[in-house]
Design a protein around this motif. Structure first.
Motif, PDB file in Angstrom:
ATOM      1  N   ASP A  76     129.554 138.689   4.082  1.00 45.40           N
ATOM      2  CA  ASP A  76     128.653 139.747   3.610  1.00 45.40           C
ATOM      3  C   ASP A  76     127.205 139.413   3.955  1.00 45.40           C
ATOM      4  O   ASP A  76     126.417 138.983   3.109  1.00 45.40           O
ATOM      5  CB  ASP A  76     128.811 139.978   2.112  1.00 45.40           C
ATOM      6  CG  ASP A  76     128.107 141.250   1.632  1.00 45.40           C
ATOM      7  OD1 ASP A  76     127.323 141.827   2.410  1.00 45.40           O
ATOM      8  OD2 ASP A  76     128.341 141.664   0.484  1.00 45.40           O
ATOM      9  N   LEU A  77     126.859 139.616   5.242  1.00 49.13           N
ATOM     10  CA  LEU A  77     125.514 139.269   5.717  1.00 49.13           C
ATOM     11  C   LEU A  77     124.410 139.980   4.946  1.00 49.13           C
ATOM     12  O   LEU A  77     123.338 139.418   4.718  1.00 49.13           O
ATOM     13  CB  LEU A  77     125.383 139.593   7.205  1.00 49.13           C
ATOM     14  CG  LEU A  77     125.875 138.535   8.194  1.00 49.13           C
ATOM     15  CD1 LEU A  77     125.552 138.967   9.615  1.00 49.13           C
ATOM     16  CD2 LEU A  77     125.256 137.183   7.900  1.00 49.13           C
ATOM     17  N   ASP A  78     124.657 141.226   4.548  1.00 52.68           N
ATOM     18  CA  ASP A  78     123.628 141.954   3.797  1.00 52.68           C
ATOM     19  C   ASP A  78     123.296 141.233   2.500  1.00 52.68           C
ATOM     20  O   ASP A  78     122.131 141.123   2.110  1.00 52.68           O
ATOM     21  CB  ASP A  78     124.089 143.384   3.499  1.00 52.68           C
ATOM     22  CG  ASP A  78     123.988 144.284   4.729  1.00 52.68           C
ATOM     23  OD1 ASP A  78     123.246 143.937   5.659  1.00 52.68           O
ATOM     24  OD2 ASP A  78     124.656 145.330   4.748  1.00 52.68           O
ATOM     25  N   ARG A  79     124.324 140.730   1.830  1.00 52.71           N
ATOM     26  CA  ARG A  79     124.106 140.002   0.572  1.00 52.71           C
ATOM     27  C   ARG A  79     123.358 138.693   0.830  1.00 52.71           C
ATOM     28  O   ARG A  79     122.432 138.349   0.100  1.00 52.71           O
ATOM     29  CB  ARG A  79     125.444 139.701  -0.114  1.00 52.71           C
ATOM     30  CG  ARG A  79     125.300 138.951  -1.448  1.00 52.71           C
ATOM     31  CD  ARG A  79     126.605 138.287  -1.830  1.00 52.71           C
ATOM     32  NE  ARG A  79     127.625 139.261  -2.135  1.00 52.71           N
ATOM     33  CZ  ARG A  79     127.952 139.638  -3.373  1.00 52.71           C
ATOM     34  NH1 ARG A  79     127.317 139.128  -4.404  1.00 52.71           N
ATOM     35  NH2 ARG A  79     128.919 140.514  -3.564  1.00 52.71           N
ATOM     36  N   VAL A  80     123.763 137.969   1.871  1.00 52.43           N
ATOM     37  CA  VAL A  80     123.109 136.704   2.201  1.00 52.43           C
ATOM     38  C   VAL A  80     121.637 136.936   2.517  1.00 52.43           C
ATOM     39  O   VAL A  80     120.747 136.221   2.030  1.00 52.43           O
ATOM     40  CB  VAL A  80     123.820 136.025   3.395  1.00 52.43           C
ATOM     41  CG1 VAL A  80     123.015 134.829   3.898  1.00 52.43           C
ATOM     42  CG2 VAL A  80     125.221 135.580   2.991  1.00 52.43           C
ATOM     43  N   ALA A  81     121.361 137.950   3.354  1.00 54.08           N
ATOM     44  CA  ALA A  81     119.981 138.237   3.741  1.00 54.08           C
ATOM     45  C   ALA A  81     119.143 138.633   2.538  1.00 54.08           C
ATOM     46  O   ALA A  81     118.014 138.155   2.362  1.00 54.08           O
ATOM     47  CB  ALA A  81     119.961 139.342   4.794  1.00 54.08           C
ATOM     48  N   ALA A  82     119.688 139.512   1.706  1.00 59.59           N
ATOM     49  CA  ALA A  82     118.946 139.965   0.529  1.00 59.59           C
ATOM     50  C   ALA A  82     118.663 138.810  -0.421  1.00 59.59           C
ATOM     51  O   ALA A  82     117.576 138.721  -1.006  1.00 59.59           O
ATOM     52  CB  ALA A  82     119.722 141.069  -0.189  1.00 59.59           C
ATOM     53  N   THR A  83     119.622 137.906  -0.574  1.00 59.82           N
ATOM     54  CA  THR A  83     119.429 136.744  -1.447  1.00 59.82           C
ATOM     55  C   THR A  83     118.325 135.839  -0.913  1.00 59.82           C
ATOM     56  O   THR A  83     117.445 135.394  -1.659  1.00 59.82           O
ATOM     57  CB  THR A  83     120.735 135.945  -1.580  1.00 59.82           C
ATOM     58  OG1 THR A  83     121.749 136.785  -2.147  1.00 59.82           O
ATOM     59  CG2 THR A  83     120.547 134.730  -2.475  1.00 59.82           C
ATOM     60  N   ALA A  84     118.364 135.573   0.397  1.00 55.53           N
ATOM     61  CA  ALA A  84     117.354 134.698   0.995  1.00 55.53           C
ATOM     62  C   ALA A  84     115.954 135.293   0.880  1.00 55.53           C
ATOM     63  O   ALA A  84     115.000 134.604   0.498  1.00 55.53           O
ATOM     64  CB  ALA A  84     117.702 134.442   2.464  1.00 55.53           C
ATOM     65  N   VAL A  85     115.822 136.576   1.188  1.00 56.87           N
ATOM     66  CA  VAL A  85     114.513 137.233   1.114  1.00 56.87           C
ATOM     67  C   VAL A  85     114.016 137.253  -0.325  1.00 56.87           C
ATOM     68  O   VAL A  85     112.845 136.949  -0.599  1.00 56.87           O
ATOM     69  CB  VAL A  85     114.590 138.669   1.686  1.00 56.87           C
ATOM     70  CG1 VAL A  85     113.313 139.448   1.358  1.00 56.87           C
ATOM     71  CG2 VAL A  85     114.823 138.625   3.187  1.00 56.87           C
ATOM     72  N   ASP A  86     114.895 137.573  -1.256  1.00 56.81           N
ATOM     73  CA  ASP A  86     114.475 137.646  -2.656  1.00 56.81           C
ATOM     74  C   ASP A  86     114.029 136.286  -3.176  1.00 56.81           C
ATOM     75  O   ASP A  86     113.086 136.195  -3.974  1.00 56.81           O
ATOM     76  CB  ASP A  86     115.618 138.194  -3.519  1.00 56.81           C
ATOM     77  CG  ASP A  86     115.171 138.449  -4.948  1.00 56.81           C
ATOM     78  OD1 ASP A  86     114.322 139.339  -5.150  1.00 56.81           O
ATOM     79  OD2 ASP A  86     115.649 137.759  -5.864  1.00 56.81           O
ATOM     80  N   MET A  87     114.676 135.219  -2.727  1.00 53.61           N
ATOM     81  CA  MET A  87     114.274 133.887  -3.168  1.00 53.61           C
ATOM     82  C   MET A  87     112.876 133.538  -2.656  1.00 53.61           C
ATOM     83  O   MET A  87     112.063 132.948  -3.380  1.00 53.61           O
ATOM     84  CB  MET A  87     115.297 132.849  -2.701  1.00 53.61           C
ATOM     85  CG  MET A  87     116.649 133.000  -3.367  1.00 53.61           C
ATOM     86  SD  MET A  87     117.854 131.763  -2.827  1.00 53.61           S
ATOM     87  CE  MET A  87     117.360 130.389  -3.859  1.00 53.61           C
TER      88      MET A  87
END
Length: 345
Positions: A299-310
């Motif tokens: 789930d790349l969208d989830r990974v990307a969103a998590t990284a950006v949010d952090m």
């Protein structure tokens, strides 16, 4: 000034029309929360009336932030990294950030990209390397927001986002065993020795064989210099040329799997009839290959969103960096390359 030409409206002009101070206008435009709704509306009405345009560059200079995030990844011609970049850019854009992309697979040490990117005006970096090695730890311990997409390394306090690669590869291999396969090749081992991602996936592969009392056969573990389609095709060709009895192939990424599947079919092997094939990453192309490729999705969208949010959490909300590992869930997407008659996405 030439007659008929008007200079752009200033913040002072907005303040005069709205009947407030210049500081109040600045507070409204900066999103300061302690401004009444009435004052906010008056200022924004004046902004619209005058056609005032906020000088974003000047605002960012004063705040000490550029609102630009860095994304360091090996190469954009690999579909996985291109899709990762797209997901990061969309996630960052939704929060008002721009993304500067740096390709790192240039023959230099990958971690050096972190230093190079800091030469630009960026607020934080998402680093997605081909491999993180133990000697990279010093390069990851930096004084600015950094998130690493990959397996953690000892002696580093960086933030790592990764799935459980061993568990994911065990699930992929067990799927093949349950489908009746018993001679399963592993494609994607590192020829230069253990690298955490490939090492963890090999560990999951071996764990699945052990759980089902299948022997581990070193001759079925095929190393590849890279994880490109050509490497997967060459690996499958080597397996066939060696006369090894193989009824399934599990690959470290989808590009290897697509290459292997092509070579198998060109050699007259049917997929999945003669040889079942499973990949890893769930790139978009995997759903449209012939046959459609069974694969593991992170789930790349989830990974990307998590990284950006952090990163944004550290930059805007004053959150502390999370030292250690954040695990991303995975799921096996079963398609026709591993099971006859399987439903395709």
């Amino acid at each position: 000034m030439v007659e008929g030409h008007r200079s752009p409206p200033t913040m002072s002009d907005v303040a005069a029309v709205a009947g407030v101070s210049k500081k109040t206008v600045s507070n409204v435009l900066a999103g300061y929360e302690h401004v009444s709704a009435r004052t906010h509306d008056r200022v924004m009405a004046a902004v619209e009336q005058l056609g005032y345009e906020l000088n974003v560059s000047a605002r960012n200079f004063r705040s000490g932030r550029s609102r630009v995030l860095g994304l360091a990844l090996p190469e954009l011609r690999q579909a996985y990294f291109a899709e990762l970049a797209d997901a990061v850019i969309r996630a960052a854009g939704a929060l008002g950030y721009t993304v500067l992309v740096e390709q790192t697979a240039s023959g230099e040490r990958e971690p050096d990209a972190i230093t190079r990117m800091r030469e630009h005006s960026i607020d934080g970096i998402i680093y997605s390397p081909l491999a993180v090695r133990p000697g990279d730890a010093p390069a990851l311990d930096v004084k600015f927001p950094l998130v690493v997409l990959g397996e953690p390394v000892e002696d580093s306090d960086a933030t790592f986002i990764t799935m459980s690669n061993a568990d994911a590869f065990r699930d992929a291999t067990e799927h093949l065993v349950r489908a009746g396969r018993s001679s399963i090749a592993f494609v994607g081992a590192d020829p230069d020795g253990p690298v955490r991602t490939a090492e963890e996936r090999l560990r999951g592969y071996r764990s699945a064989l052990d759980a089902h009392d299948l022997p581990f056969r070193p001759e079925l573990v095929v190393s590849t210099p890279l994880w490109h389609r050509a490497d997967g095709a060459e690996a499958a060709t080597r397996l066939l040329a060696g006369g090894r009895a193989v009824d399934a192939v599990v690959c470290c990424n989808d590009a290897l799997a697509l290459g292997a599947m092509s070579a198998l079919q060109l050699a007259g092997r049917s997929v999945p009839g003669d040889v079942a094939v499973v990949g890893f990453d769930d790139i978009e192309e995997s759903a449209y290959s012939t046959p459609a490729l069974t694969t593991v999705s992170a789930d790349l969208d989830r990974v990307a969103a998590t990284a950006v949010d952090m990163l944004v959490g550290q930059l805007e909300r004053g959150e502390a960096a999370v030292a250690g590992v954040v695990r991303s869930p995975h799921r096996l997407v079963v398609r026709a390359s591993s099971v006859d008659g399987a439903r395709t996405d």
